[in-house]
Scaffold this active site. Structure first.
Site, PDB file in Angstrom:
ATOM      1  N   TRP A  64      13.096  13.916   5.367  1.00 40.84           N
ATOM      2  CA  TRP A  64      12.263  12.744   5.948  1.00 40.84           C
ATOM      3  C   TRP A  64      10.838  13.013   6.542  1.00 40.84           C
ATOM      4  CZ3 TRP A  64      16.288  12.189  11.081  1.00 40.84           C
ATOM      5  CH2 TRP A  64      15.985  13.446  11.728  1.00 40.84           C
ATOM      6  N   GLU A  65      10.147  12.039   7.071  1.00 37.22           N
ATOM      7  CA  GLU A  65       8.730  12.150   7.298  1.00 37.22           C
ATOM      8  C   GLU A  65       8.030  12.352   6.059  1.00 37.22           C
ATOM      9  OE1 GLU A  65       8.162  11.187  10.107  1.00 37.22           O
ATOM     10  OE2 GLU A  65       9.853  11.248  11.266  1.00 37.22           O
TER      11      GLU A  65
END
Ligand SMILES: Cc1cc2nc3c(=O)[nH]c(=O)nc-3n(C[C@H](O)[C@H](O)[C@H](O)COP(=O)(O)OP(=O)(O)OC[C@H]3O[C@@H](n4cnc5c(N)ncnc54)[C@H](O)[C@@H]3O)c2cc1C
Length: 600
Positions: free
Chosen positions: A448-449
């Site tokens: 994620w990110e």
């Protein structure tokens, strides 16, 4: 039974002896001293250990309850969260006027984040997201929006989310289809579906404030047409149609067409909801300029990327502490040089070089990463300096470090938790001892990110050439000065020499990446991940050489002797991987791109 003690001594060393943070933040205008910093670190360490850690395994086992669009969190999570709000631990860096503590950013971005994720990663992402939303709002929102939303976000009474991902648009956000239709009163009607939204729905807070990426009619194609909107789950009870000027009463009760149609079953962080969110003509307000949503969202994501890097450190630290405690009790086999404790049935497993290798790899990479994180945290504060040169330097270094912190720390975090599990043999794989949960929880941090592959491309494709190479120059100045200053100090040679070679290699590889990459972008993309790791190793090498320098002057004390031994381990056993990484980068792209797809 999982054990944990916050690495307070290490933080004292980093912030006081290595970076001397107090004069830096006092110069920035903070009324902040060492006693206060110690009180914060110890206080948060104790609170997280007593309130968050005991429910971490429970959250993993119980998870959350999804029923007909509603998510019920474990009661224990709700009361722990309320307790943390009461104690003020969720708003350390927020402004005092919004109910925060108003302490420097480095504390919340580094110390708070590491201890929070060590003790309960599923819980820690909720306040981390809320603070991210708060920061974007306070910097770019209108006064009315700030007045209405900031305080409740800062204190944790309301939660925040970031809504980027759509079913067909993950990495490639330029193709999102969520629409924002402008209204006469200045608000917008938002319609679309977002997936994988962390804490998109839950019952931990009275309201949830979504930051949503969407496109207005006629917006330019791709990411240049994206704007950012603030969309609350509940609207003010007195909402009529008058736009933000009507947001006078701090009451939210009317439904805003925001619904949750599912929650993902997943590998780890079971107590962190991952939601499908539907916006059906939901009322929202633009934050920042039209079509300027991506830079603003990137601002939030950059903070979240540092927070994600801290997840790698936090979970590696707690896994290390538990596998070490376990290893100290475990007896198997004999020392190859002869029994160490002949009266016992077997020696302790710490007599085995391979067990030490695994533990030290985790310890040394985690402490090296923590040092770089501490530096990055201080730079986050310095970015707000009134001294233009200081602010420019800090901004350039943060830009350069962000993809490395995100990708390298989470790669190392996943590797460290993995080896810590291995140290424990079969017990590592069993739920009772906790480390297998850390292994499952930490894995998302690479995804994620922005996946780690995308971070590497950001570093190699943008950050090193950005600003005519200024980012890199701001790093090379202190780094080459350090190497030069230590060149004639005999005790530093074992650290300084390999660091020097690594830096020279990095400069050559950077030139190669830029030159070949311009001619053929596949060359740059094929080497990006290895380049990012090489760069991460050089930065950690710099940190370890600096830590060795300070510690050599204080040798005789076990803490400093351990730092010197760790620096030695780093340069002898971890840093040499740079040679292999360089060879892989130099091998180019053909071995990847000429491979027949039909045979894959
Ligand atoms: C538990 C969880 C929580 C999440 N929370 C949130 C949240 O709160 N808000 C939110 O908006 N999103 C959230 N996400 C989404 C997450 O950010 C995305 O999953 C992630 O960015 C990757 O996107 P994707 O899954 O669509 O993968 P894809 O974009 O389909 O990528 C697949 C693979 O291709 C690679 N790839 C893709 N494009 C390129 C390229 N141009 N060059 C090189 N390689 C490429 C990727 O690195 C990856 O390895 C969450 C996801 C999960 C699993």
């Amino acid at each position: 039974m999982v054990e944990y003690n916050a690495p307070i001594r290490d933080y004292e060393f980093l912030f006081n002896e290595m970076f001397d943070v107090i004069p830096i933040v006092q110069k920035l205008g903070y009324d902040f001293d060492n006693d206060f910093l110690s009180m914060l670190t110890e206080g948060w360490g104790e609170h997280a250990k007593e309130v968050w850690l005991p429910i971490n395994q429970l959250g993993d086992k119980k998870g959350l309850d999804y029923d007909d669009g509603k998510i019920k969190m474990p009661e224990e999570f709700k009361s722990a969260y309320s307790e943390s709000i009461e104690a003020g631990w969720l708003s350390t860096s927020c402004k005092q006027e919004h109910g925060g503590m108003g302490v420097p950013i480095f504390f919340s971005a580094v110390t708070w984040a590491e201890i929070g994720t060590s003790t309960n990663m599923a819980m820690s992402v909720l306040p981390a997201l809320s603070i991210g939303v708060y920061e974007v709002l306070v910097e770019h929102g209108s006064k009315e929006l700030i007045d209405y939303f900031a305080t409740n976000l800062a204190t944790g009474k309301w939660a925040g989310t970031m809504c980027l991902t759509e079913p067909h648009a993950g990495t490639d956000l330029g193709i999102i289809t969520t629409k924002a239709i402008p209204q006469d009163d200045g608000s917008y009607r938002i319609t679309g579906t977002k997936i994988f939204i962390t804490y998109g729905e839950h019952d931990m807070t009275e309201n949830i404030i979504h930051l949503v990426l969407a496109k207005t009619p006629g917006a330019p194609e791709g990411t240049k047409g994206i704007s950012l909107f603030l969309v609350p789950k509940f609207l003010p009870s007195d909402w009529v149609s008058g736009g933000v000027k009507d947001l006078s009463e701090n009451l939210m009760s009317d439904d805003n067409g925001v619904t949750c149609s599912g929650s993902e079953e997943k590998m780890g962080i079971h107590a962190s909801p991952t939601c499908v969110m539907n916006f059906d003509e939901s009322i929202g307000w633009r934050v920042g300029d039209l079509h300027n949503g991506m830079p603003l969202m990137f601002q939030m994501m950059n903070r979240e990327r540092l927070a994600t890097g801290m997840m790698g450190i936090g979970l590696a630290e707690i896994a290390y502490q538990n596998s070490l405690a376990w290893a100290k009790e475990r007896r198997q086999g004999r020392d190859l040089k002869g029994p160490q404790e002949p009266n016992e049935s077997a020696d302790n497993i710490l007599v085995h070089p391979d067990v030490r290798r695994m533990l030290l790899e985790a310890k040394v990479n985690t402490e090296g990463s923590r040092a770089l994180a501490a530096w990055t945290g201080i730079l986050l504060d310095q970015m707000h300096s009134e001294d233009i040169e200081e602010a420019e330097m800090a901004e350039a270094l943060v830009a350069l470090f962000t993809p490395i912190v995100k990708a390298h720390f989470t790669d190392l975090g996943c590797e460290s938790v993995n080896t810590c599990m291995q140290v424990m043999g079969g017990a590592g794989y069993c739920t009772e001892y906790g480390v297998e949960q850390f292994y499952r929880d930490v894995r998302i941090s690479k995804i994620w990110e922005g996946t780690n592959g995308i971070q590497a491309l950001d570093l190699a494709g943008r950050k090193i050439t950005h600003n005519m190479g200024k980012n890199l120059r701001y790093l090379m100045w202190p780094l080459t000065e350090f190497i030069e200053n230590n060149r004639t100090i005999p005790e530093m040679e074992e650290f300084n020499k390999p660091l020097h070679q690594g830096v020279r290699g990095l400069q050559q590889l950077t030139l190669l990446m830029i030159a070949e990459g311009q001619a053929n972008p596949h060359f740059l993309a094929a080497g990006a991940t290895d380049y990012c790791r090489y760069f991460g190793n050089v930065l950690l090498g710099y940190m370890w050489a600096k830590m060795a320098k300070i510690s050599l002057e204080k040798s005789g004390d076990p803490f400093y002797d351990a730092k010197i031994a760790s620096a030695r381990y780093f340069f002898k056993r971890i840093f040499p991987e740079t040679a292999g990484l360089a060879a892989r980068i130099q091998s180019g792209y053909k071995n990847l791109m000429d491979y027949p797809v039909e045979m894959m």
